[in-house]
Design a protein around this motif. Structure first.
Motif, PDB file in Angstrom:
ATOM      1  N   ARG A 117      -6.371   5.269  -2.400  1.00  0.00           N
ATOM      2  CA  ARG A 117      -7.034   4.970  -0.831  1.00  0.00           C
ATOM      3  C   ARG A 117      -8.295   5.840  -1.229  1.00  0.00           C
ATOM      4  O   ARG A 117      -8.458   6.958  -1.185  1.00  0.00           O
ATOM      5  N   GLY A 122       0.678  -1.260  -0.032  1.00  0.00           N
ATOM      6  CA  GLY A 122       0.275  -0.195   0.146  1.00  0.00           C
ATOM      7  C   GLY A 122       1.091   1.175   0.009  1.00  0.00           C
ATOM      8  O   GLY A 122       1.020   1.956  -0.934  1.00  0.00           O
ATOM      9  N   GLU A 166       1.988   4.316  -3.122  1.00  0.00           N
ATOM     10  CA  GLU A 166       1.370   5.710  -2.873  1.00  0.00           C
ATOM     11  C   GLU A 166       2.752   6.321  -2.878  1.00  0.00           C
ATOM     12  O   GLU A 166       2.353   7.260  -3.952  1.00  0.00           O
TER      13      GLU A 166
END
Lengths: 397, 700
Positions: free
Chosen positions: A53, A3, A7
């Protein structure tokens, strides 16, 4: 867990795109292909959709709006970036509406309702739908496919507009027009006159490309446009942006061309893919113009003072003098250049203001027809296309 | 790891899209794979911007409301540099803080910035030696100063450089980037004017000379075989040094090998002189497009600022906000007027042209502003005229003020009715006025010029500016109301002393405290002088004389600081090599210097007994030095002949001679045998015969 890694990768890409936009036009002249920009923007937005997200459509729209504001601010004159962001926002709205089960038509409220309700509120987008992400990405992929095909779609219509033995005039270089003319040249014989479009002279490149495709081509100076116009059957140009009122923001010199065409009642056809359609109006002064370095207009060096040929003979008779008086040296340069041209003194740059604008505004009444990838339209029809492509709430990002 | 691979490939896509197409050559994969590195020297190693730079390093001075170093970093990043080493010295912490806040140190920045600070850097040479010592660079790197503003596309130069390096290994060590610009162009800095002789084909530099202060130039056309063997070469005076150079890693090594290289000019000169021996070459790349200028003094500051506002440095324009600072975006409108958010303009005020106003600045009524840059949060009163004014942040300007071609630093205050004539500088926190007119070229600072001199004697900065601002300083440390106004705060650093007899251009160049027109030669002088030298030798002096002076200085210092004889010998030896002196001469000069020493110190009116009393302890002290040199028979004779010469000149001291000679014998500097041989050798003159007679008696 990839994750956070993703990013940073994403921000890196966004940053790279932003700095690329800001530097837009350092290397390859002031105009980069807007088709590439459109594709890059859309691909980046797809990446954001896939990797950022977000829980609901509202979150996603907020993220895209935020990034979009930065992207448009990075290069306000490159409107395709903003257009693509609006297209993607519209896609999200549609997909959300479909997930909710309401059809797209239901969104189109009556005029009376629109006036009284005060617009849709953002709360409507808070609902969570699991397949939304996949659907949005799917729709963006469709948009990308559409972008890939735009130039071909426009070029396909060429035979309907160009007839044999016509004289066509164009200005500068537009990839769309180039493809358009080349497509017509497969079946028809015609003559193209290209205005060179100083100071960047992209017209030269255009003419070379056309003549390579076997089209009879003539290059003229911008000043000769009016004189030549009487012989021209049709003017076909490209543009940088199609504005909301049906006007153009096109390469410098297009307004002159359009006025000359109007005077001679020559039809003016604009080849513009749909992604160039912008909800911007021509009165937004600050972002409308783009001024680049005046270097092309007045070289910073102010003429090649020290010509190579001037000095070559110095050593031949100068072997005997190894001392060169510096004052006579500059005088020597002075003498030599005065033969070639009037010497512009070094002071000129502080006394003269030199501007190098890139774009012209062409009002809609000078335009006969737009040819986009979905067909031909009159300038007065642009507002309608606008409402089809973009949601009214997205006009202001 | 998969994501990382994606990131890399994406990056290369973007980079190739931004114009660096030639980076993916098939053949030289190893070279190409190395990320491009840059060395950024964020220190000027001079004090052209003094006293402004006392509070803020030069690299952080705002130019068009953006710190200069940001322009340099943006330039490097846009050319594809992936790793930059920023070297700071003066106020390193401030530069560090600035960079850490900026976008360059964000993790997403494509250009990794390393900050290296040290107080020990005194010159570019020191920096590059440190680069070599830490072995920071792996392949070719870009060398640039922290005050260069440029948009030149150097990718082509880079390719040429790499090509040359591939063709003949390691011959070409540096490619200097020049911009074409005719003489007298305002972006040409007088100090940096150069004449370059270039081989037309290979673009190799054959001769490089600064023209500043020179009326005549020497070209080694006749002597040098290099010039003779060429078909075609160019002598160019139309080049503007952009101070950007592409260097091979050898450059750093060469700086280490030659510890006397201080600046890039030293390096270029040294390399050209030794070209035949070392086989290193320097090339040029001349570009017509782009913009590349170093802000080396305030005059250049003025011209670069106005070029920036006139968009010559596109795409580095003020409205682009390339530093990504929040709230610093501004709008651009016709006549090159830039306005940031929150700017208020009073009724009747005009922004004529080329004006940049940063955010939250308010301007009163009926002002007339042209060709100016105004920073953040400034408050400007009514009826103010600004022309070529550079006003930094948080400045207060009251009503009825007129400012022409001046710089006003942060937080300065200009009270009512003040007129600043051309080329004034108000440093940080200064207050001027009310109702006063500052003459041309006034510099006002909160730092007293006196305190400066006291503090900064050991400062690294070349003290060229120091000479000038002694002119009008006030001894007392109170503000002089006649100079800065009744409510004024600050000290005048330099009153207007523009010399009318000087050439126009030269005097213009004086702006920015360039008071000494030839700092280079000055600093060279100070290197050759020992600090305690009684007489300053002019550079024309022949080597032997200079050597004489140096030896004297060395011995003097040795005595004062009690330096051991071994070190003295070492120093004399290095001097011997520096001036190319033969051993025989060393001997003679050393002897003479020692014998003359008492006269040198006490004057020539000593009586023989006083002389002997002074000399004998000295001889005892320096005996090891003599013993080091006086070894062979011939050495003894040389020493004695110098001895003889000395006493021939000092007839009145013959009485002392015997004692001195005796002493030297006793100290085992001279051997008996040699003294006798010298004695027996035929004397050349009447006097010397007499001398021998006199002396011989006592020896025997």
């Amino acid at each position: 867990m990839p994750g956070p890694y993703k990013e940073t990768d994403l921000t890196e890409r966004v940053e790279a795109f932003l700095s690329d936009l800001k530097r837009g036009g350092t290397g390859a002249g002031p105009l980069r292909g807007s088709a590439e920009t459109a594709r890059e923007t859309t691909a980046l937005l797809r990446k954001i959709t896939a990797q950022a997200r977000w829980g609901s459509a509202g979150d996603l729209m907020e993220i895209i709006r935020k990034e979009g504001r930065r992207m448009t601010a990075a290069q306000p004159s490159e409107t395709t970036v903003g257009n693509m962001i609006r297209r993607v926002l519209k896609i999200i709205r549609e997909e959300y509406a479909r997930s909710r089960g309401s059809s797209e038509e239901a969104d189109q409220e009556s005029l009376h309702k629109l006036l009284t309700s005060g617009g849709l509120s953002e709360e409507n987008f808070r609902q969570h739908f699991a397949p939304l992400k996949a659907n949005v990405i799917e729709a963006i992929n469709e948009l990308l496919t559409e972008l890939e095909g735009t130039t071909d779609n426009i070029a396909m219509q060429a035979l309907e507009h160009i007839h044999s033995n016509e004289v066509i005039m164009t200005i500068g270089r537009s990839r769309t027009v180039e493809a358009f003319l080349k497509d017509a040249a497969r079946k028809r014989k015609f003559h193209v006159i290209v205005a060179e479009c100083a100071p960047f002279c992209q017209g030269h490149e255009m003419a070379t490309n056309l003549s390579k495709a076997g089209i009879e081509t003539t290059v003229i100076t911008d000043a000769a446009i009016f004189a030549v116009m009487s012989r021209v059957n049709k003017v076909i140009i490209g543009t940088q942006t199609v504005l909301a009122n049906g006007g153009l923001r096109a390469i410098n010199g297009t307004h002159t061309l359009a006025l000359a065409a109007k005077h001679h009642s020559t039809p003016l056809i604009v080849c513009a893919p749909m992604f160039k359609l912008s909800p911007q109006f021509p009165n937004e002064e600050d972002t409308f113009h783009k001024f680049v370095s005046p270097h092309e207009v007045l070289p910073f060096t102010e003429g090649n003072i020290c010509k190579k040929t001037d000095l070559n003979h110095v050593p031949t008779f100068g072997k005997s003098f190894s001392d060169l008086d510096i004052s006579s040296l500059s005088f020597f340069f002075f003498l030599n250049t005065s033969h070639f041209s009037l010497r512009i003194s070094g002071e000129i740059l502080s006394k003269v203001n030199v501007h190098c604008p890139v774009f012209d505004y062409v009002p809609p009444e000078l335009i006969t027809l737009f040819i986009s990838n979905i067909g031909g339209h009159a300038p007065s029809y642009i507002y309608r296309l606008m409402s089809e492509l973009y949601h009214p709430e997205d006009h202001e990002l | 790891p998969a994501a990382a691979a994606v990131a890399v490939s994406d990056e290369s896509v973007y980079r190739s899209a931004s114009g660096l197409s030639g980076r993916k050559g098939a053949g030289d994969q190893e070279e190409e794979d190395q990320p491009l590195q840059a060395v950024l020297v964020a220190d000027s190693f001079n004090r052209r911007f003094f006293p402004v730079t006392k509070d803020q390093p030069r690299a952080l001075l705002p130019l068009g409301n953006v710190a200069m170093i940001d322009y340099t970093l943006e330039f490097l990043t846009s050319t594809g540099v992936q790793e930059t080493f920023v070297f700071c010295c003066w106020m390193a912490s401030k530069i560090k803080a600035h960079l850490q806040k900026s976008k360059w140190c964000r993790p997403s920045s494509p250009n990794t910035v390393h900050i290296i600070t040290s107080d020990l850097y005194r010159s570019l040479g020191d920096v590059l030696r440190d680069v070599d010592a830490k072995s920071l660079v792996r392949s070719d790197f870009v060398l640039v100063y922290g005050d260069v503003v440029s948009n030149i596309d150097i990718s082509q130069a880079l390719q040429e450089h790499r090509h040359r390096r591939k063709m003949d290994k390691n011959i070409s060590v540096m490619t200097m980037i020049f911009k074409e610009s005719s003489p007298g162009h305002r972006s040409r800095c007088e100090e940096d004017d150069v004449i370059v002789a270039v081989d037309s084909k290979s673009q190799q530099i054959l001769h490089y000379q600064k023209t500043q202060g020179l009326k005549k130039l020497q070209f080694p056309m006749v002597n040098s075989c290099i010039f003779g063997s060429l078909d075609e070469f160019e002598i160019r005076h139309d080049l503007l040094d952009s101070h950007i150079s592409i260097c091979s890693p050898q450059v750093a090594e060469l700086f280490t090998d030659n510890f006397d290289y201080q600046t890039r000019d030293d390096f270029v000169r040294g390399l050209l002189v030794n070209e035949e021996i070392l086989g290193n070459q320097i090339h040029v790349h001349v570009t017509k497009d782009g913009y590349g200028v170093r802000v080396s003094n305030l005059l250049m500051y003025d011209s670069v600022s106005s070029d920036l506002v006139r968009r010559w440095v596109y795409p580095l324009t003020p409205e682009a906000n390339f530093t990504d600072q929040e709230g610093h975006s501004c709008t651009y409108s016709r006549h090159n007027v830039y306005r940031a958010s929150g700017v208020s303009l009073g009724h009747g005020s005009q922004m004529e042209e080329n004006v940049l106003i940063s955010c939250d600045t308010s301007i009163g009524a009926n002002c007339y502003i042209s060709n100016s840059v105004i920073g953040d949060n400034c408050i400007i009163g009514d009826n103010v005229v600004l022309d070529h004014a550079y006003i930094w942040n948080h400045v207060h300007i009251a009503s009825n003020v007129e400012i022409i071609q001046s710089v006003i630093c942060d937080k300065a205050e200009v009270k009512e009715g003040v007129t600043l004539k051309k080329q004034c500088v108000l440093a940080y926190d200064v207050v001027i006025g009310p109702n006063i007119s500052l003459p041309e070229g006034t510099v006002v600072s909160m730092h007293h010029p006196e305190e400066e001199e006291e503090e900064d004697d050991d400062e690294f900065l070349s003290d060229d500016a120091e000479v000038g601002h002694r002119s009008d300083k006030t001894k007392q440390k109170v503000f002089n109301p006649a100079e800065v106004g009744a409510e004024g705060k600050g000290y005048i650093w330099k009153a207007s002393s523009l010399d009318d007899t000087e050439e126009e251009e030269l005097s213009q160049c004086l702006w920015g405290l360039v008071l000494n027109p030839d700092p280079e030669s000055d600093s060279e002088d100070s290197e050759t002088d020992g600090p305690d030298d009684p007489v300053i030798p002019s550079p024309e002096m022949d080597d032997v004389k200079v050597f004489h002076m140096e030896v004297l200085g060395t011995l003097q210092r040795g005595l004062e600081e009690n330096i051991s004889c071994d070190n003295l010998v070492l120093e004399i030896n290095s001097l011997k090599y520096a001036y190319n002196i033969s051993l025989k001469e060393v001997m003679q000069i050393l002897t003479r210097v020692v014998l003359e020493y008492p006269f040198q110190q006490q004057g020539s009116h000593l009586t023989p007994s006083q002389y002997v009393a002074l000399l004998l302890p000295l001889l005892k002290k320096w005996a090891p030095v003599f013993k080091n040199y006086v070894k062979r028979a011939q050495d003894h004779l040389d020493c004695l002949s110098a001895f003889e010469e000395h006493f021939l000149e000092q007839e009145s001291h013959w009485a002392a001679m015997v004692k001195v000679l005796m002493n030297m014998y006793e100290l085992e500097i001279l051997e008996e045998e040699m003294i006798l041989r010298w004695f027996s050798q035929g004397a050349t003159g009447d006097k010397s015969r007499q001398l021998r007679k006199n002396q011989g008696v006592s020896t025997v």
